[in-house]
Design a protein around this motif. Structure first.
Motif, short mmCIF file in Angstrom:
data_model
loop_
_atom_site.label_atom_id
_atom_site.label_comp_id
_atom_site.label_asym_id
_atom_site.label_seq_id
_atom_site.Cartn_x
_atom_site.Cartn_y
_atom_site.Cartn_z
N THR A 116 -28.18 -13.80 -44.31
CA THR A 116 -28.64 -12.57 -44.96
C THR A 116 -28.43 -11.32 -44.14
O THR A 116 -28.44 -10.22 -44.68
N ALA A 117 -28.26 -11.44 -42.81
CA ALA A 117 -28.06 -10.25 -41.98
C ALA A 117 -27.52 -10.66 -40.62
O ALA A 117 -27.58 -11.84 -40.24
N GLY A 118 -27.02 -9.68 -39.89
CA GLY A 118 -26.54 -9.95 -38.55
C GLY A 118 -26.44 -8.68 -37.73
O GLY A 118 -26.37 -7.57 -38.28
N LYS A 119 -26.46 -8.85 -36.43
CA LYS A 119 -26.24 -7.75 -35.47
C LYS A 119 -25.33 -8.28 -34.39
O LYS A 119 -25.42 -9.45 -34.01
N ARG A 120 -24.45 -7.42 -33.89
CA ARG A 120 -23.56 -7.81 -32.80
C ARG A 120 -23.45 -6.67 -31.80
O ARG A 120 -23.47 -5.50 -32.16
N LEU A 121 -23.31 -7.05 -30.57
CA LEU A 121 -23.10 -6.10 -29.48
C LEU A 121 -21.91 -6.59 -28.68
O LEU A 121 -21.90 -7.73 -28.21
N PHE A 122 -20.87 -5.77 -28.57
CA PHE A 122 -19.69 -6.07 -27.78
C PHE A 122 -19.61 -5.06 -26.64
O PHE A 122 -20.00 -3.91 -26.81
N GLY A 123 -19.09 -5.48 -25.52
CA GLY A 123 -18.90 -4.56 -24.41
C GLY A 123 -17.84 -5.05 -23.46
O GLY A 123 -17.63 -6.26 -23.32
N ALA B 282 -22.95 -10.45 -27.76
CA ALA B 282 -24.14 -11.17 -28.20
C ALA B 282 -24.25 -10.97 -29.71
O ALA B 282 -24.02 -9.87 -30.21
N GLN B 283 -24.59 -12.05 -30.40
CA GLN B 283 -24.68 -11.99 -31.86
C GLN B 283 -26.03 -12.55 -32.30
O GLN B 283 -26.44 -13.62 -31.86
N GLU B 284 -26.70 -11.81 -33.18
CA GLU B 284 -27.92 -12.29 -33.82
C GLU B 284 -27.61 -12.54 -35.28
O GLU B 284 -26.74 -11.89 -35.87
N MET B 285 -28.35 -13.48 -35.89
CA MET B 285 -28.12 -13.82 -37.29
C MET B 285 -29.46 -14.07 -37.97
O MET B 285 -30.38 -14.63 -37.36
N ALA B 286 -29.55 -13.66 -39.22
CA ALA B 286 -30.68 -14.03 -40.08
C ALA B 286 -30.13 -14.99 -41.12
O ALA B 286 -29.18 -14.66 -41.83
N ALA B 287 -30.72 -16.20 -41.18
CA ALA B 287 -30.17 -17.22 -42.08
C ALA B 287 -31.21 -18.30 -42.31
O ALA B 287 -32.13 -18.49 -41.51
N MET B 288 -31.03 -19.02 -43.41
CA MET B 288 -31.83 -20.21 -43.71
C MET B 288 -33.34 -19.93 -43.62
O MET B 288 -34.11 -20.73 -43.13
N GLY B 289 -33.75 -18.76 -44.10
CA GLY B 289 -35.16 -18.41 -44.10
C GLY B 289 -35.68 -17.86 -42.79
O GLY B 289 -36.86 -17.52 -42.69
N HIS B 290 -34.87 -17.73 -41.78
CA HIS B 290 -35.28 -17.19 -40.48
C HIS B 290 -34.78 -15.75 -40.34
O HIS B 290 -33.68 -15.43 -40.76
N GLY B 291 -35.60 -14.90 -39.73
CA GLY B 291 -35.20 -13.52 -39.46
C GLY B 291 -34.15 -13.48 -38.37
O GLY B 291 -33.71 -14.51 -37.86
N LEU B 292 -33.76 -12.27 -37.98
CA LEU B 292 -32.74 -12.11 -36.94
C LEU B 292 -33.15 -12.87 -35.68
O LEU B 292 -34.24 -12.68 -35.14
N SER B 293 -32.26 -13.77 -35.26
CA SER B 293 -32.50 -14.61 -34.09
C SER B 293 -31.21 -14.69 -33.29
O SER B 293 -30.12 -14.64 -33.85
N PRO B 294 -31.31 -14.83 -31.95
CA PRO B 294 -30.09 -15.01 -31.16
C PRO B 294 -29.28 -16.20 -31.68
O PRO B 294 -29.84 -17.25 -32.00
N HIS B 295 -27.97 -16.01 -31.79
CA HIS B 295 -27.10 -17.07 -32.31
C HIS B 295 -25.97 -17.42 -31.33
O HIS B 295 -25.80 -18.57 -30.97
#
Length: 196
Positions: A157-164, A173-186
């Motif tokens: 359902t959502a994601g965040k990424r940080l590249f450097g 680093a990539q976070e993901m919201a999926a399978m009923g869980h909010g944004l979590s480190p992936h």
């Protein structure tokens, strides 16, 4: 064009075409000239390879290796391609993991690129993400604006990424919201430039 609608179109019986005539490159020393709108993204262009760690509340943590290729063809966008593989405790390959392709496009203000980005990413697992991002120096931060998925894809359902770029390496680093869980480190990884 023929006036007989039953005749086949001319392209149907035309001879084969030559291979794709335009070059794409991950190496700035060869290939087309980099579009000026991509000057701020220049440090990312290349082939990167390294290792990382993954996990999520629904799966056990795992170690992986990854190769990312970021290239251009002279137009104002970058082509992004990633492939990863699972590693065992001795760092030996176990099996293929995720693949992803996409495009990074700077947002333009007239003829000038801004620090804002539009990033499209797609996986063979049926998930398509549109990220909106911002470049600050050699750091890219992006978050999903929308996620589309096929009927059989897992619920992302959502994601965040940080590249450097840090000391010559590509870190992310990539976070993901999926399978009923909010944004979590992936996923997180450190990759070294191997070409470009």
């Amino acid at each position: 064009m023929s006036e007989n609608p039953l005749e086949p179109p001319p392209w149907l019986t035309a001879p084969p075409v030559d291979p794709y005539p335009y070059e794409e490159s991950h190496d700035l020393r060869v290939g087309p000239r980099l579009h000026p709108a991509l000057d701020g993204l220049l440090p990312y262009i290349g082939i990167w390879r390294g290792r990382g760690v993954g996990g999520f509340p629904t799966i056990e943590d795992f170690d992986f290796a990854q190769e990312i290729r970021i290239s251009h063809d002279g137009r104002p966008f970058l082509h992004y391609e990633s492939r990863a593989w699972l590693l065992d405790e001795q760092s030996k390959p176990v099996r293929p993991l995720g693949r992803e392709v996409g495009f990074w496009r700077p947002v333009m203000d007239g003829d000038k690129a801004t620090d804002e980005l539009e990033i499209m990413m797609m996986t063979p697992a049926g998930v398509m993400e549109l990220h909106l991002g911002r470049r600050t120096g050699t750091q890219l931060e992006m978050a999903t604006d929308s996620v589309l998925r096929t009927a059989t894809a897992k619920e992302v359902t959502a994601g965040k990424r940080l590249f450097g770029i840090v000391e010559g390496a590509l870190l992310y680093a990539q976070e993901m919201a999926a399978m009923g869980h909010g944004l979590s480190p992936h996923l997180s990884a450190r990759l070294l430039r191997v070409a470009g």
